[in-house]
Design an enzyme around this catalytic site. Structure first.
Site, PDB file in Angstrom:
ATOM      1  NE  ARG A  68      51.620 -17.449 -16.769  1.00  7.48           N
ATOM      2  CZ  ARG A  68      51.723 -18.712 -17.157  1.00  7.48           C
ATOM      3  NH1 ARG A  68      50.742 -19.256 -17.859  1.00  7.48           N
ATOM      4  NH2 ARG A  68      52.785 -19.419 -16.847  1.00  7.48           N
ATOM      5  CE  LYS A 171      42.235 -36.222 -24.384  1.00  6.32           C
ATOM      6  NZ  LYS A 171      42.900 -35.496 -25.466  1.00  6.32           N
ATOM      7  CG  HIS A 201      36.299 -36.467 -21.698  1.00  4.84           C
ATOM      8  ND1 HIS A 201      37.427 -36.089 -22.391  1.00  4.84           N
ATOM      9  CD2 HIS A 201      35.357 -36.719 -22.632  1.00  4.84           C
ATOM     10  CE1 HIS A 201      37.177 -36.109 -23.674  1.00  4.84           C
ATOM     11  NE2 HIS A 201      35.930 -36.481 -23.863  1.00  4.84           N
ATOM     12  CE  LYS A 205      32.238 -39.211 -23.942  1.00 11.00           C
ATOM     13  NZ  LYS A 205      31.284 -38.086 -23.902  1.00 11.00           N
ATOM     14  CG  ASP A 258      43.362 -35.153 -29.379  1.00  8.50           C
ATOM     15  OD1 ASP A 258      43.379 -34.631 -28.249  1.00  8.50           O
ATOM     16  OD2 ASP A 258      42.395 -35.044 -30.160  1.00  8.50           O
ATOM     17  CG  HIS A 263      39.630 -40.462 -25.395  1.00 11.34           C
ATOM     18  ND1 HIS A 263      39.801 -40.169 -24.055  1.00 11.34           N
ATOM     19  CD2 HIS A 263      39.461 -39.267 -26.008  1.00 11.34           C
ATOM     20  CE1 HIS A 263      39.752 -38.864 -23.899  1.00 11.34           C
ATOM     21  NE2 HIS A 263      39.548 -38.297 -25.052  1.00 11.34           N
ATOM     22  CE  LYS A 359      40.310 -33.545 -33.537  1.00  8.80           C
ATOM     23  NZ  LYS A 359      39.362 -33.007 -32.542  1.00  8.80           N
TER      24      LYS A 359
END
Length: 508
Positions: A68, A171, A201, A205, A258, A263, A359
């Site tokens: 945009r 994702k 991703h 790896k 997340d 993962h 986290k």
């Protein structure tokens, strides 16, 4: 790292030419929706530059940025150049950049605007003529999830009869099972499963891929890769960072959507899968789906969730999750999840797989630890004492990529004193080369049409089915958040989860 350019013609280096012919994609245009965003600057363009530097992109290649934001092509090219210089892993070379930039264009458009779609179509057609890209299209959706459906509909209605089409979708793929099924159904109206590349991703790896080589290329591991020899498995995906200004996304996702849904469950599937018939995409993904189908839904006592409060990370004071910009002061979003999982099949029956992600933990690391059974009757058990621990095969996925095997060895000197030592393999030391970034491998595989490292529709749905069951159980209670300090290894309940079985989390 400086790269010395190698001879390129068959006369100078015929082996290299043969490799090039096998691994170079067909002519094509890569269109990036969300081309002015953070993902494009930090990951996608540094990966494209690295592929261009190594001459792994086709000679007839172009990149179209669509977003945009109002930019000219020249402004966008300059912004991407700065992004590569800032975030790329290679030494920047003007000649390589010029080769890539010559095929770059930018289109400002609203994703739901038909006029913008017409403009994009004209740019793609012009590039086909100028660059010889033969109508082949790869579309990268680096956009919010809400925009995916609109883009799929627009691209499906306008797809050409010439050339191939591939969609790269980041994702999160859906928010729950129902939304993922709806998105799969929408995509299926216009595109085949072979044309859809759902990117995770982690699967790009090198050390994740090395799990397959470790198991199936070495005769010493596969015979003991089962419940008879393995006591338990621990998989950790720990981050020391916070939410990095992504409150809008993270408040909706939490750690379970997340990281856990994609993962972590992918790492479980790769660790526990049966040997595939061969290593084509469907054979590998079929075996992963079998693991996901066999996962037993954990009960409430087998799942722990947490949210970080204020604390210290690497000696620096950091705020709690509820003090992050954009986060509600009474937020109940999880920033930590731990679970005890079981794969209900012959190989893994009654062997627990402990997983955790969070986290603001003590440090950044992703590891898979395979702990073997203790030796049944060591004649020197009393002499060894605490110095002899069970054998552990530790796969370091990040940041120090490699594999370590813990074994018992005699301490030099008189007497039979035993101590645990480690046999280490580090990628940097063994291959003396820098590992490619995951996005380099995944983008190249998409352009080559190889979906092995991408998740299939049924994989995604199986993952969501497990997560939905866990989240449904969470709705019945309201935990006391925050329940762990930033810079620690998570809430005390996570230690109790594994401690009830007489085990403990690995912290080194």
């Amino acid at each position: 790292m400086a790269v010395v350019e190698q001879p390129w013609t068959t006369e100078e280096n015929p082996l290299l030419e043969g490799l090039r012919l096998r691994r170079t994609p067909e002519p094509c245009i890569l269109t990036i929706f969300g081309a002015s965003g953070d993902l494009t600057q930090r990951k996608i363009f540094p990966a494209l530059y690295a592929l261009a530097l190594r001459r792994l992109l086709p000679e007839s290649f172009a990149v179209v940025g669509a977003a945009r934001s109002e930019h000219t092509s020249e402004e966008w090219v300059e912004a991407m150049k700065e992004a590569v210089q800032k975030h790329g892993r290679d030494e920047f070379r003007d000649d390589v950049w010029k080769r890539l930039a010559d095929g770059m264009r930018y289109v400002a458009l609203d994703f739901a605007d038909e006029q913008g779609e017409d403009t994009l179509g004209d740019v793609l057609a012009d590039l086909d003529e100028q660059r010889g890209t033969q109508g082949n299209r790869a579309y990268y959706f680096a956009v919010p999830p809400a925009a995916i459906g609109t883009l799929v509909e627009a691209l499906g209605k306008r797809r050409s009869a010439t050339g191939w089409v591939r969609l790269i979708i980041e994702k999160p793929f859906g928010h729950d099972l129902e939304s993922a099924q709806e998105l799969n159904e929408l995509i299926g109206r216009h595109f085949t499963e072979e044309e859809v590349f759902r990117i995770d991703h982690y699967l790009g790896k090198e050390t994740v891929q090395n799990m397959l080589a470790l198991r199936f290329a070495n005769g010493i591991f596969e015979p003991i890769w089962n419940r008879q020899f393995i006591d338990h498995i621990q998989i950790t995906v720990a981050e020391s960072i916070g939410i990095e200004g992504r409150a809008d996304y993270y408040e909706q996702a939490g750690a379970i959507r997340d990281i856990f849904q994609n993962h972590l469950l992918q790492l479980v599937a790769l660790t526990a899968m049966e040997p595939p018939v061969d290593f084509d995409a469907d054979s590998v993904r079929n075996e992963k789906v079998k693991v996901l189908k066999a996962l037993h839904t954990p009960g409430p006592k087998s799942v722990v969730r947490g949210q970080y409060g204020p604390g210290y990370v690497d000696g620096e004071e950091v705020s709690g999750y509820r003090e992050e910009p954009g986060v509600a002061p009474d937020s109940m979003t999880d920033t930590y999840v731990a679970a005890k999982l079981y794969v209900d099949n012959w190989r893994w029956a009654d062997t627990p797989i402990y997983v955790r992600t969070g986290k603001r933990l003590a440090r950044r690391e992703t590891t898979i630890a395979i702990q073997f059974q203790r030796a049944p009757h060591p004649p020197f058990a009393e002499l060894a004492g605490e110095g002899l621990r069970p054998n552990v095969l530790l796969v370091h996925i990040q940041p120090d990529e490699g594999v370590s095997l813990a074994i018992g060895a005699k301490v030099p000197g008189q007497g039979m004193q035993i101590r645990t030592v480690h046999m280490d393999f580090l990628y940097g030391g063994a291959f003396r080369t820098e590992l490619p970034e995951a996005y380099e491998r995944l983008i190249l595989d998409c352009l080559l049409g190889d979906p092995t490292l991408f998740t299939r529709a049924d994989e995604v749905e199986e993952q969501w089915q497990l997560v939905d069951a866990i989240v449904a159980a969470w709705r019945r209670d309201r935990p006391h958040f925050p329940n762990y300090a930033a810079g620690t290894w998570g809430p005390p309940a996570a230690n109790e989860l594994i401690g009830r079985d007489g085990r403990s989390w690995r912290t080194h």
